[in-house]
Design a protein around this motif. Sequence first.
Motif, PDB file in Angstrom:
ATOM      1  N   PRO A 242       0.807  -1.230   0.000  1.00 26.42           N
ATOM      2  CA  PRO A 242       0.000   0.000   0.000  1.00 26.42           C
ATOM      3  C   PRO A 242       0.838   1.277   0.000  1.00 26.42           C
ATOM      4  O   PRO A 242       0.340   2.344  -0.350  1.00 26.42           O
ATOM      5  N   LEU A 243       2.117   1.163   0.391  1.00 27.08           N
ATOM      6  CA  LEU A 243       2.994   2.338   0.377  1.00 27.08           C
ATOM      7  C   LEU A 243       3.581   2.562  -1.013  1.00 27.08           C
ATOM      8  O   LEU A 243       4.342   3.514  -1.235  1.00 27.08           O
ATOM      9  N   GLY A 244       3.252   1.659  -1.959  1.00 21.98           N
ATOM     10  CA  GLY A 244       3.795   1.774  -3.311  1.00 21.98           C
ATOM     11  C   GLY A 244       5.258   1.374  -3.375  1.00 21.98           C
ATOM     12  O   GLY A 244       5.977   1.760  -4.300  1.00 21.98           O
ATOM     13  N   LEU A 245       5.705   0.597  -2.389  1.00 19.44           N
ATOM     14  CA  LEU A 245       7.114   0.191  -2.347  1.00 19.44           C
ATOM     15  C   LEU A 245       7.265  -1.241  -2.863  1.00 19.44           C
ATOM     16  O   LEU A 245       6.333  -2.043  -2.789  1.00 19.44           O
ATOM     17  N   THR A 246       8.458  -1.542  -3.357  1.00 20.68           N
ATOM     18  CA  THR A 246       8.794  -2.920  -3.703  1.00 20.68           C
ATOM     19  C   THR A 246       9.985  -3.325  -2.840  1.00 20.68           C
ATOM     20  O   THR A 246      10.577  -2.493  -2.143  1.00 20.68           O
ATOM     21  N   ALA A 247      10.334  -4.595  -2.929  1.00 24.10           N
ATOM     22  CA  ALA A 247      11.450  -5.091  -2.130  1.00 24.10           C
ATOM     23  C   ALA A 247      12.731  -4.301  -2.402  1.00 24.10           C
ATOM     24  O   ALA A 247      13.549  -4.084  -1.507  1.00 24.10           O
ATOM     25  N   ALA A 248      12.880  -3.833  -3.638  1.00 27.24           N
ATOM     26  CA  ALA A 248      14.098  -3.098  -4.003  1.00 27.24           C
ATOM     27  C   ALA A 248      14.216  -1.780  -3.240  1.00 27.24           C
ATOM     28  O   ALA A 248      15.320  -1.238  -3.078  1.00 27.24           O
ATOM     29  N   ASP A 249      13.078  -1.251  -2.759  1.00 22.65           N
ATOM     30  CA  ASP A 249      13.090   0.029  -2.030  1.00 22.65           C
ATOM     31  C   ASP A 249      13.501  -0.143  -0.567  1.00 22.65           C
ATOM     32  O   ASP A 249      13.709   0.854   0.133  1.00 22.65           O
ATOM     33  N   ILE A 250      13.557  -1.385  -0.096  1.00 22.13           N
ATOM     34  CA  ILE A 250      13.886  -1.623   1.314  1.00 22.13           C
ATOM     35  C   ILE A 250      15.395  -1.730   1.467  1.00 22.13           C
ATOM     36  O   ILE A 250      16.029  -2.626   0.927  1.00 22.13           O
ATOM     37  N   LYS A 251      15.956  -0.810   2.228  1.00 24.21           N
ATOM     38  CA  LYS A 251      17.407  -0.827   2.442  1.00 24.21           C
ATOM     39  C   LYS A 251      17.806  -2.050   3.268  1.00 24.21           C
ATOM     40  O   LYS A 251      18.776  -2.735   2.957  1.00 24.21           O
ATOM     41  N   LEU A 252      17.033  -2.304   4.322  1.00 25.24           N
ATOM     42  CA  LEU A 252      17.406  -3.390   5.225  1.00 25.24           C
ATOM     43  C   LEU A 252      16.160  -3.950   5.905  1.00 25.24           C
ATOM     44  O   LEU A 252      15.366  -3.199   6.459  1.00 25.24           O
ATOM     45  N   ILE A 253      16.004  -5.274   5.843  1.00 31.91           N
ATOM     46  CA  ILE A 253      14.965  -5.920   6.655  1.00 31.91           C
ATOM     47  C   ILE A 253      15.612  -6.369   7.952  1.00 31.91           C
ATOM     48  O   ILE A 253      16.653  -7.039   7.949  1.00 31.91           O
ATOM     49  N   ILE A 254      15.034  -5.939   9.057  1.00 31.03           N
ATOM     50  CA  ILE A 254      15.549  -6.330  10.379  1.00 31.03           C
ATOM     51  C   ILE A 254      14.494  -7.255  10.987  1.00 31.03           C
ATOM     52  O   ILE A 254      13.480  -6.801  11.527  1.00 31.03           O
TER      53      ILE A 254
END
Length: 330
Positions: A242-254
């Motif tokens: 819903p934020l219009g983000l894809t996995a590529a936009d995530i710098k780091l998953i914690i």
Amino acid sequence: MAEADRHVGILGTGSYLPEKVLTNADLERMVDTTDEWITTRTGIKERHIAADDETVGDMGAAAARQALANAGIGPESIDLIIVATITPDSYFPSTACQVQHKLGIKNVPSFDLSAACSGFVYGFSVAEQFIKGGSAKHVLVVAAEKLSAITDWSDRSTCVLFGDGAGAAVLGPVESGGILGTHLGADGSGGDLLYCRATASRSNGPHGGSPTPSNTLQMQGNVLFKHAVRLMTDAALTVIKPLGLTAADIKLIIPHQANSRILNAVAKRLGIDPQTQLYLNLEKRGNMSAASTAIALAEAVEEGRMKRGDIILLDAFGGGLTWGAMAIQW
Ligand code: UT7
């Protein structure tokens, strides 16, 4: 500013680990296991274990002091304390009241939150509501666990997994960014997959005899494994889409650190690069329930893994069942 427009972000983080380290080699001498099995099945090599007289409140307060120092604010500026824990030192007073007292904070509301491994993300979400609603400016969220106290040290299927420690963060208003989106969930029908009975839970009141002796953590690991992969993936997507983000936009998953095989499977399903976008510390920490995500966040900050404007994703799953994911712009 309208309540909904207030931005809530992380002002400072901290962590604490007990001094004693228990290695896989130590466990080989305690139960029928091998370093090879633990490493290949879980990714864990060692974990920290609290001293007998070291309380969850002690560990939480140590992490909180560091978070306050890193936030650059004094204890007198804290308006609310939330401690996520499933291993409180006592039924009551809450660990949050103990942390409040140890930090010399006076009169502010303080309570514990029980959501197992998802507790830190749940705590962030509660803190955000208080700040957005205007009834708190600075909230101290602590996650502290002494899992060694509820571990059956003769059960090889669980005792190789867990460790002790605490993490903390100060949340408050920020100019922009901060928490972008959250998804929390729970499914009580999965409660029997991971649980620890309360000492007094089988007592029948004044005429029913004494409470049963203290119980230990029980887990159906391989069933949980599949739920963990599915629910952590779904929670992450429910937040970012819903934020219009894809996995590529995530710098780091914690993420919550239960098993490196779970986390690599989640990374694969999300299409992120585990080498650069997935933060792992379980090799040296083990699974510390709510404290895992909190300590991982503090360590990622300490290592300079994110810079201003980066988007990170907290992603947790655990007993309850509970789960929670939160996207935060740094
Ligand atoms: O914290 C949040 C929630 N927790 C999780 O999400 C944990 C999810 N589950 C897991 O991480 C994994 O299921 C475990 C690490 C707990 C177990 O790994 P697994 O690959 O699912 O193993 P398993 O339970 O299916 O057991 C496989 C075999 C069994 O032997 P048999 O029946 O195949 O002969 C176990 O008895 O491994 C045996 N085993 C061990 N062997 C050596 C179980 N524990 C050990 C051990 N050392 N410590």
